[in-house]
Design a protein around this motif. Structure first.
Motif, PDB file in Angstrom:
ATOM      1  N   GLY A 183       2.674  12.591  17.984  1.00  0.00           N
ATOM      2  CA  GLY A 183       3.357  11.830  19.014  1.00  0.00           C
ATOM      3  C   GLY A 183       3.074  10.348  19.014  1.00  0.00           C
ATOM      4  N   GLY A 184       2.353   9.852  18.007  1.00  0.00           N
ATOM      5  CA  GLY A 184       1.989   8.443  17.959  1.00  0.00           C
ATOM      6  C   GLY A 184       3.098   7.566  17.406  1.00  0.00           C
ATOM      7  N   VAL A 185       2.779   6.283  17.207  1.00  0.00           N
ATOM      8  CA  VAL A 185       3.752   5.358  16.608  1.00  0.00           C
ATOM      9  C   VAL A 185       4.203   5.901  15.266  1.00  0.00           C
ATOM     10  N   TRP A 186       3.252   6.371  14.483  1.00  0.00           N
ATOM     11  CA  TRP A 186       3.558   7.072  13.232  1.00  0.00           C
ATOM     12  C   TRP A 186       3.283   8.542  13.510  1.00  0.00           C
ATOM     13  N   ASP A 187       4.352   9.256  13.824  1.00  0.00           N
ATOM     14  CA  ASP A 187       4.264  10.596  14.397  1.00  0.00           C
ATOM     15  C   ASP A 187       4.110  11.659  13.311  1.00  0.00           C
ATOM     16  N   ALA A 188       3.023  12.423  13.401  1.00  0.00           N
ATOM     17  CA  ALA A 188       2.765  13.491  12.434  1.00  0.00           C
ATOM     18  C   ALA A 188       3.849  14.559  12.464  1.00  0.00           C
ATOM     19  N   ASN A 189       4.522  14.705  13.599  1.00  0.00           N
ATOM     20  CA  ASN A 189       5.555  15.736  13.719  1.00  0.00           C
ATOM     21  C   ASN A 189       6.756  15.471  12.810  1.00  0.00           C
ATOM     22  N   GLY A 190       6.922  14.234  12.384  1.00  0.00           N
ATOM     23  CA  GLY A 190       8.051  13.904  11.519  1.00  0.00           C
ATOM     24  C   GLY A 190       7.711  13.927  10.040  1.00  0.00           C
ATOM     25  N   ILE A 191       6.486  14.325   9.719  1.00  0.00           N
ATOM     26  CA  ILE A 191       6.046  14.315   8.317  1.00  0.00           C
ATOM     27  C   ILE A 191       5.735  15.738   7.862  1.00  0.00           C
ATOM     28  N   GLU A 192       6.358  16.156   6.783  1.00  0.00           N
ATOM     29  CA  GLU A 192       6.098  17.473   6.198  1.00  0.00           C
ATOM     30  C   GLU A 192       4.909  17.362   5.245  1.00  0.00           C
ATOM     31  N   VAL A 193       3.872  18.140   5.508  1.00  0.00           N
ATOM     32  CA  VAL A 193       2.694  18.161   4.648  1.00  0.00           C
ATOM     33  C   VAL A 193       2.483  19.593   4.169  1.00  0.00           C
ATOM     34  N   LYS A 194       2.502  19.793   2.861  1.00  0.00           N
ATOM     35  CA  LYS A 194       2.355  21.135   2.305  1.00  0.00           C
ATOM     36  C   LYS A 194       1.425  21.128   1.090  1.00  0.00           C
ATOM     37  N   ALA A 195       0.855  22.317   0.843  1.00  0.00           N
ATOM     38  CA  ALA A 195      -0.039  22.493  -0.299  1.00  0.00           C
ATOM     39  C   ALA A 195       0.560  23.512  -1.253  1.00  0.00           C
ATOM     40  N   ILE A 196       0.661  23.125  -2.508  1.00  0.00           N
ATOM     41  CA  ILE A 196       1.073  24.050  -3.568  1.00  0.00           C
ATOM     42  C   ILE A 196      -0.202  24.557  -4.232  1.00  0.00           C
TER      43      ILE A 196
END
Length: 254
Positions: A183-196
């Motif tokens: 929910g910050g200025v650079w919002d983690a909710n808008g970033i997809e982070v995945k591990a292969i």
């Protein structure tokens, strides 16, 4: 003959040099969708070259702060209104030229984070005595700084200690070092982070990582009951801005 030639050339060289004027140039490195790359994240290494001859005219690191968040990210940006202040990171050079000179400007940033550093370039005409100041020449740097924190590189992990679950942790920041939070200025909710996840070179899974209560820290869990050599490739992707980042490590479950 040589003495006569020298007496002819020397005055010409002196004349050309005497006509050279110091021309000031400011270069700034800005993270895409974020702030400026300055001292706090290691700076951007800038090189200014004469396009015709390849001669290096100036080089060095940007220094200063990442800039004013409210001004850059929350203000109403309009033409003619600067988004920098006196402390905002920059590289400034004074270059002696005697005629209009076409230059290549290149920067690598963040310079001390080599796994995430990218190169940005542009070209511009420098005119003797005509400074390029203010915001200066802006170079944009897309991407994220992504570091796998756990497991560590080539770590040996005992299978019985995992109890079927291997937790992995990464750090993700903007290229300027700006923090990513829920929910910050650079919002983690808008970033997809995945591990292969790969085992013995064969892809076996792709798993999501989620932001934790700590800024920049994402975690995920791999369910495994198998020993072997593993590779973990973690990526981050922001569909809105196109920013991406990748880190990878190898570890062993024994």
């Amino acid at each position: 003959m040589l003495k006569k030639l020298a007496l002819t050339i020397l005055p010409l060289i002196c004349f050309i040099y005497s006509q050279a004027q110091n021309t000031r140039l400011i270069v700034r490195a800005q993270a895409k969708d974020a702030k400026f790359i300055g001292t706090g994240i290691g700076g951007a290494y800038v090189t200014v070259r004469n396009n015709l001859t390849g001669e290096i005219l100036a080089k060095g690191l940007t220094a200063g702060t990442s800039g004013n968040t409210d001004l850059m990210m929350k203000g109403q940006v309009r033409r003619g209104l600067p988004v920098i202040d006196t402390a905002t990171a920059r590289f400034e050079a004074s270059i002696a030229i005697s005629e209009p000179t076409f230059v290549d400007i290149e920067a690598v940033a963040p310079f001390t984070r080599r796994n995430a550093a990218v190169k940005s370039t542009t070209q511009v005409w420098l005119i003797p005595g005509k400074d390029i100041l203010g915001e200066g020449v802006l170079l944009e740097f897309p991407g994220f700084i992504l570091d796998v924190l756990s497991p560590t590189t080539h770590e040996f992990i005992k299978l019985e200690e995992l109890k079927g679950n291997l937790r992995f942790k990464v750090s993700l920041t903007m290229m300027c070092g700006c923090t990513i939070t829920k929910g910050g200025v650079w919002d983690a909710n808008g970033i997809e982070v995945k591990a292969i996840v790969k085992k013995e070179g064969v892809r076996i899974n792709e798993l999501p990582l989620h932001i934790t209560a700590a800024a920049n820290i994402f975690e995920g869990t791999l369910k495994t009951e198998a020993k072997g050599n593993y590779e973990l490739v973690v990526y981050a992707y922001d569909a809105k801005t196109g920013n991406t980042g990748v880190d990878k490590i190898n570890f062993v479950i024994q």
